[in-house]
Design a protein around this motif. Structure first.
Motif, mmCIF file in Angstrom:
data_model
loop_
_atom_site.group_PDB
_atom_site.id
_atom_site.type_symbol
_atom_site.label_atom_id
_atom_site.label_comp_id
_atom_site.label_asym_id
_atom_site.label_seq_id
_atom_site.Cartn_x
_atom_site.Cartn_y
_atom_site.Cartn_z
ATOM 1 N N CYS A 3 32.082 81.627 -10.477
ATOM 2 C CA CYS A 3 33.214 82.508 -10.222
ATOM 3 C C CYS A 3 32.743 83.962 -10.261
ATOM 4 O O CYS A 3 32.170 84.383 -11.264
ATOM 5 N N SER A 5 34.440 86.471 -10.607
ATOM 6 C CA SER A 5 35.299 87.275 -11.475
ATOM 7 C C SER A 5 34.946 87.103 -12.945
ATOM 8 O O SER A 5 34.855 88.067 -13.682
ATOM 9 N N CYS A 6 34.759 85.824 -13.371
ATOM 10 C CA CYS A 6 34.550 85.602 -14.806
ATOM 11 C C CYS A 6 33.246 84.895 -15.110
ATOM 12 O O CYS A 6 32.900 84.733 -16.273
ATOM 13 N N CYS A 17 39.458 79.849 -9.406
ATOM 14 C CA CYS A 17 38.738 79.596 -10.635
ATOM 15 C C CYS A 17 39.718 79.069 -11.678
ATOM 16 O O CYS A 17 40.759 79.677 -11.908
ATOM 17 N N SER A 19 39.229 78.969 -14.803
ATOM 18 C CA SER A 19 39.204 79.750 -16.036
ATOM 19 C C SER A 19 40.032 81.004 -15.924
ATOM 20 O O SER A 19 40.789 81.337 -16.814
ATOM 21 N N CYS A 20 39.854 81.725 -14.826
ATOM 22 C CA CYS A 20 40.505 83.040 -14.761
ATOM 23 C C CYS A 20 41.509 83.136 -13.637
ATOM 24 O O CYS A 20 42.229 84.125 -13.530
ATOM 25 N N ALA A 22 40.937 83.510 -10.528
ATOM 26 C CA ALA A 22 40.528 84.327 -9.380
ATOM 27 C C ALA A 22 40.443 83.469 -8.128
ATOM 28 O O ALA A 22 40.047 82.310 -8.179
HETATM 29 ZN ZN LIG Z 1 36.923 82.914 -12.917
#
Ligand SMILES: [Zn+2]
Ligand SMILES: [Zn+2]
Lengths: 378, 428
Positions: A3, A5-6, A17, A19-20, A22
């Protein structure tokens, strides 16, 4: 793949994503409205909105990514790669369930799932200039919890709006009216960008499309400008004196208040949480209510979701809670407000984004930008 | 290169105030290769044949033949030795009196070892402690051996002063593994099971000499397929938690709880021995301090460790909920293996009571065993139980002890008591 972003590992086929939240597989959405001149036939088409093609003066960079994993919230122990504490086994919140941003020493926010919820559908995106009091952008979206992928949508929306607000607000053509019109237009663009991002991540076949509120506040010197759709809020909380709720909710409760029902009654009634405007594929009206004012005293600009204000709705109650913490550090205050909401039950996702205004930081030059001139970013 | 994987079966939901978490963790190994061929050290095999005077001519002939067949299964290049066991242990092959007491297998060594086995003559008593100790000495004479396995055959009861055998078992525990077989019916299941359990091996009865060859071949083939030497089940539990038990539950029930070696204050290792391409199930039960409704936490990390390396991990979780539909569900794997462990105990306790002349207890315990075997679908246990008891009502567990029971059937029931069956799995 990873990702962007994260940094989480995500399946190659993933659109988002986990997790985040994105969006993956395409560059971040930068709406044309942010940089390109508006179409010539637009009523404000000839307004001197700065139309930079390169990194402009006052362009604010994203907040730095937190380095490494935060220690366990329960015992302070190290969190393992399996996301559980290596000492006490407590599950660490995922990046999406709890994240913090601190773009500058004087601006910070916390976005938290809350103990009573299983998913964090709130989202937050912040920007700030390094110099205290220079320029801050606080964007909060609250995903509507009965819709699919609201968590992904709200974060995509918040980040899209942040792109639009990355450059200073326009000063208009020299009159307060033209400045207000130009600012109104930028906020309308920010809301439209958020809406586009939300619709883009919504499954076209979903019978229950993602939707979200929108609340943004921009501080430039002494001037605060805000925009709102739904029931996330901005407050001005001076260190002493009369606190204010800046934004006006688009909610059944607000309509009742306007028709004479007491706030406590309206906000605890059966329709207390029904909003009358929202963003998303099924949104009918995405023109935000917008306002601005200048501040004369030191204090806090707060943008938050109802997960916080539910427990302290009236400006006086919010101010009492803020003042009781006695801190002038925005991250400490944001954490304290989130902890307070969790301690009060944590019934809904909680977001608190704060900019610290200290009048001693604000020189004469930081007073309202000269109409028609280059906006000051301190 | 061997690959391990872990899956966890549990109901993670606990009611308000709930503390006990049960989970079945299945560890699977693939690509184990061949013993001693992984490059992490050599493999050693020792065959111990009982050559006491009690071995009748037919049994002795079958034992020689079976031991020779086992030699054929030992892969060339593997270190090996043959011990003749009576009231003391004799190194039958290689015939050396100093230096390394084992040699590497090749065609010549196999032929010479076969010839040595062919010269076995039965005489003397049975002192198993000396057999175990000699095996340990032979293994330690070759430093490059890191994976050690013994195949032990006896036909009689150990004739040593009490405690001697247990001391020898303790010396061997954690150093080598042993699969043990009893020929005929004059040996003690409990005694030989003690050796096999401590040394992470199997125990079984070979009732007739004709079955010996196939059993030996099978044991040696399985031993050579264990390409992953000496692994540990590593269990982490959070601060303030208590490990109630750690049991292997498939392919056999073995309680490992007392065999924990601390790694750090929160983590302990339990021995698993060597691995072939296989799957084993472990039942872990952990007591954690209760947390608030809605809280989720890890109750255990169950890992397989090869030396210092963790090669796979299963997460056992606890989530407190006020939804009784979630919290009252019992995971079917946990229920199944809880029943299988109780089945093993019921058989062993029932047979022990019967041997002690306590027919009432024997009837109750074996009745319970019949009921559990039916409930958990353990057909092997059911058929072996039916040779020892007449069943009035399988569901109720009402049985009568048979008037005449073949000793071999009773012993076969006893040795098979720890064998478990599996059920179809759906990951939770
Ligand atoms: Zn992410
Ligand atoms: Zn912890």
């Amino acid at each position: 793949m990873t990702c962007p972003s994260c940094g989480s590992t995500v399946p190659d086929s993933a659109r988002f994503c986990e997790s985040c939240g994105a969006q993956l597989g395409q560059p971040a959405v930068v709406p044309a409205a942010a940089g390109a001149p508006p179409p010539a036939d637009h009523p404000l088409g000839d307004a001197p909105i700065s139309a930079p093609t390169r990194k402009p003066v006052g362009f604010l960079a994203d907040p730095p990514k937190a380095a490494g994993r935060r220690p366990c919230g329960e015992c302070g122990g190290e969190v393992g790669p399996d996301l559980y504490c290596l000492a006490c086994g407590t599950k660490a919140p995922s990046e999406r369930d709890h994240f913090e941003e601190q773009p500058a020493s004087w601006v910070a926010g916390v976005c938290d799932k809350a103990i009573g919820k299983s998913r964090n559908e709130d989202a937050m995106a912040l920007l700030a200039g390094e110099a205290p009091g220079s320029r801050a952008v606080l964007v909060v979206l609250d995903g509507v919890s009965n819709s699919v992928d609201s968590d992904v949508a709200s974060l995509a929306g918040a980040r899209a709006a942040r792109e639009v607000l990355r450059v200073p607000l326009p000063a208009g053509m020299g009159t307060p009216e033209s400045r207000d019109a130009a600012v109104r237009k930028v906020f309308a663009n920010a809301v439209a960008a958020a809406n586009t991002a939300i619709v883009a991540v919504t499954d076209p076949d979903s019978p229950n499309p993602a939707s979200a509120t929108f609340s943004a506040a921009v501080l430039e010197g002494r001037r605060i400008s805000w925009a709102n759709i739904g029931d996330s809020r901005s407050y001005w909380i001076p260190d002493s004196g009369q606190p204010l709720q800046l934004s006006v909710d688009d909610s059944v409760a607000q309509e009742q208040i306007e028709s004479g029902v007491a706030r406590e009654v309206a906000e605890t009634g059966p329709q207390a949480h029904a909003i009358t405007k929202w963003l998303g594929r099924d949104a009918e009206d995405i023109v935000p209510s917008v306002g601005s004012r200048e501040v004369e005293a030191s204090g806090w600009l707060l943008t938050c979701s109802d997960g916080l204000w539910n427990y302290i709705s009236a400006p006086e109650a919010m101010a009492a809670q803020v003042r009781a913490t006695g801190t002038t550090t925005p991250l400490d205050l944001a954490q304290a407000l989130v902890a307070f909401a969790n301690a009060s039950g944590g019934h809904d996702n909680i977001t608190a984004a704060l900019a610290r205004v200290d009048v001693s930081d604000l020189g004469q030059n930081d007073r309202t930008p000269t109409p028609g001139g280059v906006p000051s970013d301190g | 290169m061997a690959e391990f994987s872990a899956s966890v079966y549990q109901n993670e939901f606990l009611p308000d105030g709930g503390t006990d978490v049960n989970a079945i963790v299945t560890i699977t190994c693939q690509g184990a290769g061949t013993a001693g061929q992984s490059g992490s050290g050599g493999a050693g095999e020792i065959i111990i044949v009982d050559t006491s005077g009690s071995m009748g001519p037919a049994t002795m002939a079958a034992a020689k033949d079976a031991a020779q067949a086992a030699l054929a299964e030992i892969v060339d290049g593997t270190w090996f030795a043959v011990i003749a066991g009576a009231d003391r242990a004799m190194l039958a092959y290689p015939q050396v009196s100093s230096g390394p007491g084992m040699t590497k297998m090749d065609a010549q060594a196999r032929q010479d070892a076969s010839a040595a086995i062919g010269r076995f003559v039965g005489s003397g008593g049975t002192a198993i402690s000396t057999w175990l100790d000699l095996a340990g000495q032979l293994f330690s004479s070759v430093t490059e051996i890191t994976q050690r396995h013994v195949l032990l055959l006896t036909d009689g009861e150990n004739r040593e002063r009490p405690g001697r055998l247990d001391e020898a078992i303790n010396r061997a525990t954690g150093y080598y593994q042993a699969d043990c077989r009893g020929a005929g019916t004059d040996w003690q299941v409990a005694e030989i099971r003690r050796i096999a359990q401590a040394l992470l091996g199997t125990v079984d009865i070979i009732p007739s000499p004709a079955e010996m060859r196939a059993q030996f071949q099978d044991i040696m083939r399985k031993a050579m397929a264990r390409g992953v030497a000496d692994a540990s089940l590593r269990v982490w539990t959070p601060q303030g938690a208590q490990v109630l038990f750690v049991r292997q539950v498939s392919p056999t029930v073995e309680d490992l709880s007392s065999r924990r070696t601390p790694v750090n204050p929160l983590t302990g290792d339990y021995p698993t021995g060597a691995w072939a391409d296989e799957s084993r199930d472990y039942h872990v039960a952990i007591r954690v301090p209760a947390k608030a409704i809605g809280q989720e936490q890890l109750a255990a990390r169950v890992q397989l460790a090869l030396g210092a390396d963790v090669v796979t991990q299963g997460l056992v979780k606890a989530t407190w909920s006020n939804n009784s539909e979630l919290t009252t569900r019992i995971d079917q794997q946990v229920a199944h293996y809880t029943g299988q462990a109780e089945l093993a105990d019921a058989i062993q306790e029932g047979l022990a009571a019967k041997a002690a002349g306590d027919e009432a207890t024997a009837t109750t315990k074996l009745g319970r065993a019949v009921q559990l075997a039916a409930e958990t679908g353990n057909d092997e246990a059911t058929s072996k139980l039916r040779k020892v008891v007449d069943v009035d009502n399988e569901k109720e567990g009402t049985v009568r002890l048979k008037r005449t029971i073949e000793k071999a059937d009773e012993m076969a029931l006893d040795t098979a008591s720890t064998k478990t069956t599996r059920i179809r799995k759906e990951p939770s």
